[in-house]
Design an enzyme around this catalytic site. Structure first.
Site, PDB file in Angstrom:
ATOM      1  N   ASP A   1      60.718  56.174  53.026  1.00  0.00           N
ATOM      2  CA  ASP A   1      60.983  54.748  53.234  1.00  0.00           C
ATOM      3  C   ASP A   1      62.429  54.554  53.687  1.00  0.00           C
ATOM      4  O   ASP A   1      63.254  55.470  53.630  1.00  0.00           O
ATOM      5  CB  ASP A   1      60.714  54.010  51.911  1.00  0.00           C
ATOM      6  CG  ASP A   1      60.759  52.498  52.087  1.00  0.00           C
ATOM      7  OD1 ASP A   1      60.558  52.019  53.222  1.00  0.00           O
ATOM      8  OD2 ASP A   1      61.008  51.799  51.087  1.00  0.00           O
TER       9      ASP A   1
ATOM     10  N   GLU B   1      65.144  53.747  58.766  1.00  0.00           N
ATOM     11  CA  GLU B   1      65.572  53.264  60.101  1.00  0.00           C
ATOM     12  C   GLU B   1      66.942  53.825  60.453  1.00  0.00           C
ATOM     13  O   GLU B   1      67.152  54.038  61.657  1.00  0.00           O
ATOM     14  CB  GLU B   1      65.594  51.735  60.112  1.00  0.00           C
ATOM     15  CG  GLU B   1      64.225  51.101  59.940  1.00  0.00           C
ATOM     16  CD  GLU B   1      63.667  51.256  58.528  1.00  0.00           C
ATOM     17  OE1 GLU B   1      64.469  51.245  57.579  1.00  0.00           O
ATOM     18  OE2 GLU B   1      62.450  51.397  58.383  1.00  0.00           O
TER      19      GLU B   1
ATOM     20  N   ASP C   1      57.049  45.889  55.387  1.00  0.00           N
ATOM     21  CA  ASP C   1      56.967  44.747  54.482  1.00  0.00           C
ATOM     22  C   ASP C   1      56.352  43.509  55.118  1.00  0.00           C
ATOM     23  O   ASP C   1      57.056  42.554  55.467  1.00  0.00           O
ATOM     24  CB  ASP C   1      58.358  44.442  53.932  1.00  0.00           C
ATOM     25  CG  ASP C   1      58.934  45.648  53.203  1.00  0.00           C
ATOM     26  OD1 ASP C   1      58.142  46.550  52.854  1.00  0.00           O
ATOM     27  OD2 ASP C   1      60.149  45.679  52.993  1.00  0.00           O
TER      28      ASP C   1
HETATM   29  C1  GLC Z   1      60.909  48.754  51.016  1.00  0.00           C
HETATM   30  C2  GLC Z   1      59.525  49.255  51.364  1.00  0.00           C
HETATM   31  C3  GLC Z   1      58.557  48.804  50.313  1.00  0.00           C
HETATM   32  C4  GLC Z   1      59.018  49.314  48.953  1.00  0.00           C
HETATM   33  C5  GLC Z   1      60.412  48.814  48.655  1.00  0.00           C
HETATM   34  C6  GLC Z   1      60.987  49.388  47.373  1.00  0.00           C
HETATM   35  O1  GLC Z   1      60.973  47.367  51.100  1.00  0.00           O
HETATM   36  O2  GLC Z   1      59.140  48.866  52.644  1.00  0.00           O
HETATM   37  O3  GLC Z   1      57.262  49.272  50.601  1.00  0.00           O
HETATM   38  O4  GLC Z   1      58.144  48.895  47.962  1.00  0.00           O
HETATM   39  O5  GLC Z   1      61.284  49.165  49.719  1.00  0.00           O
HETATM   40  O6  GLC Z   1      61.045  50.765  47.448  1.00  0.00           O
END
Ligand code: GLC
Length: 590
Positions: free
Chosen positions: A388, A391, A466
């Site tokens: 995650d 980017e 998200d």
């Molecule tokens: C980011 C991710 C999401 C995750 C969050 C906390 O927003 O896209 O899926 O739950 O981080 O880790």
């Protein structure tokens, strides 16, 4: 600065299927890599001819084609040809029947504007564009501007966003029932105008580097995608359980809560194969660690869940907490594996753990080191890794990304971040995948990524980040996934139920009805929102979710067949994606 198109060119080298030209101080090369695939490279100011790219798979191309010379050049393969005018240098393509496509606009052609390189193609009569990877808005991209620069976008993705987490500068176009493709392989920021400013013109610009593009002659969508995924690679066949129903939440906060969720599925007879542990499983958000109070015995918990038929996937973030007592940070610092500022200091910014350093995944040693650090997870029985914030996303300023002048040491091949920004997510996923494959060679790795560049499908499946618990996002999911499927990312999905905001009973049921037909089917939601497990809203919604998830389970042999096809040909792999694919095919036939 102002734009200057390339001028006259002369031939400097001929080889089978390839011609090299000189135009001023630039080298231009046109190559027929396959009967329906051409590559054009434009290297300015004496820069070397170099096609190396994170996008490309290891394909063994054997350029072949006949070069005819009359008042220009024609490089013909039997299925298509590149037509090259020399005075000035302009390049276009035609199929075996002589129908033109991807023809340079006569005045503007390709050229440079300061550091930027630009390509102008005349729009074919009625030509329409699709693809461009993970986008917002609808399926068709004609008349739009597209930006390729990975960011963590603000909450509430909408048609106003021209770029979100991934960058796949590839488009499939249709004209007169024939499909063609164009891929601009450049990981700098790209800006495209697909007949928006001028209905007769498509403009492709990269902020720096060389202009390297690939043209696909099709003529069917299937052929274009097959060739594009031969070039950029295909997903490996995932483990069967990865096609099952999956449940996540930011976060299930303790082993007890996870056990409760597992029980919830089994007691209610709702199929579920995978449970996710989001960031709160970690010790102070230190990647590859566990919070031993909340999760005192991860291996025991995972084994217990395995007994009940669940796999466990954990999240990893690239931000490494600056803490001398934390092994990952100390090692990375000691070995010089982090990104640097322009002054040669470690680059720091804030993410979940507080102040962090960021691995430079362009460095093969950093990828290997990161991959090896999955050993603890593999020993504990973790089945997959969810990459995650890659980017990469930064919190200062909020939801920003790495400054362009950050230095990526690259293990001796230093580059500015601007040049490789869009590959950060792909390279993190690659490090994870290679690490898992080394550590557990008898198992098919499962890696999920949020960010990436063209070719990311070789390393990971992609989820779309998200979204929100909105009807609009249920609608948007369909064209979004279809365009990803048309851009080589066959294994993809959106958060079922929506991430931000509160789901409600009917929205969850409808999202699940749709969600079970995605290639990747995972329910996930944000901290502070209402629960949205399939039973969260009681009857009759729970029954609808159970039935729909059950239906996916019954379809698994069929879905697995589609995945096998996707792994072999790159074809979009699931039912809703298929609908898009046949929709496109219908467009193509029309
Ligand atoms: C980011 C991710 C999401 C995750 C969050 C906390 O927003 O896209 O899926 O739950 O981080 O880790």
């Amino acid at each position: 600065m102002s734009y200057a198109p390339v001028g006259d060119a002369t031939v400097v080298e001929r080889a089978d299927g390839r011609v090299r030209l000189r135009a001023g101080d630039a080298t231009v090369e046109v190559t027929a890599l396959a009967p329906d695939l051409f590559r054009v490279g434009y290297f300015r100011a004496g820069r070397p001819v170099d096609y190396t790219s994170e996008a490309l798979a290891d394909a063994d191309w054997r350029p072949a084609g006949e070069l005819r010379e009359s008042d220009g050049l024609e490089l013909a393969t039997g299925e298509a040809s590149a037509r090259i005018g020399l005075s000035p240098l302009r390049i276009g393509f035609a199929d075996a029947e002589g129908r033109p496509f991807a023809v340079d606009q006569a005045e503007l052609g390709m050229g440079a504007d300061g550091a930027a390189v630009r390509l102008h193609k005349a729009r074919g009569d009625g030509e329409r564009w699709f693809g461009c990877g993970e986008r917002t808005a609808g399926l068709e991209k004609t008349g739009s501007e597209q930006i390729f620069w990975n960011i963590d976008p603000p909450m509430g993705h909408s048609a106003a966003q021209l770029n979100i987490y991934t960058s796949i500068p590839f488009t499939l176009s249709l004209q007169d029932g024939r499909a063609r493709g164009l891929f601009v392989d450049n990981s700098h920021r790209q800006t495209w105008d697909l007949a928006k400013a001028d209905p007769g013109l498509a403009t492709y610009e990269a902020a720096g580097g060389d202009l390297v593009y690939y043209v696909f002659a099709g003529p069917t969508p299937r052929r274009v995608i097959e060739r594009y995924t031969e070039l950029t690679g295909r997903m490996a066949l995932p483990p069967l359980w990865a096609l099952g129903n999956q449940q996540s939440r930011w976060s299930y906060m303790s082993a007890e809560e996870v056990r409760g969720i597992a029980r919830g599925f089994r007691e209610r007879d709702i199929p579920c194969d995978v449970l996710y542990l989001d960031i709160d499983h970690m010790d102070g958000f230190r990647v590859f660690t566990w919070d031993r109070e909340r999760f005192p015995d991860p291996a025991g918990l995972i084994a217990e869940l395995r007994e009940q038929g669940f796999r466990v996937v954990v999240i990893t973030d690239p931000g490494v907490k600056i803490d001398e007592a934390y092994r990952l940070y100390a090692e990375g610092r000691e070995r010089g594996l982090f990104c640097l500022t322009h002054d040669g200091e470690e680059f720091h910014n804030v993410v979940w753990p507080g102040l962090c350093a960021f691995p430079d995944f362009t460095d093969p040693a950093a990828r290997e080191w990161w991959g090896d650090h999955h050993a603890g997870h593999v020993e504990d029985g973790v089945a997959g890794v969810w990459c995650d914030m890659n980017e990469p996303a930064l919190f200062v300023p909020l939801q920003s990304t790495m400054p362009e002048d950050v230095v990526r040491p690259g293990g001796g091949r230093a580059r500015e971040h601007a040049e490789v920004h869009n590959t950060y997510g792909s390279l993190m996923a690659r490090a994870a995948r290679d690490g898992l494959a080394r550590l557990a060679p008898d198992r098919r790795p499962l890696v999920i990524t949020r960010a990436g560049y063209a070719g990311l499908q070789r390393h990971a499946l992609q989820w779309t980040g998200d979204n929100s618990s909105w009807w609009e996002h249920l609608w948007m999911a369909m064209p979004q996934l279809q365009n990803m499927g048309l851009s080589g990312v066959a294994f993809c999905g959106v958060d079922v139920g929506g991430f931000f905001g509160d789901a409600n009973a009917e929205l969850l049921a409808r999202f699940t009805e749709f969600g079970v037909l995605q290639p990747y089917c995972r329910n996930h939601s944000a901290k502070g929102t209402v629960a949205q497990e399939p039973w969260a809203f009681g009857e009759p919604w729970e029954r609808i979710c159970r039935e729909m998830i059950g239906r996916r389970m019954r379809l698994l042999p069929y879905l697995y067949g589609l995945f096998e096809e996707a792994a072999r040909t790159g074809a979009p792999s699931s039912t809703c994606i298929r609908t898009g694919h046949s929709g496109i095919a219908a467009f193509a036939r029309a």
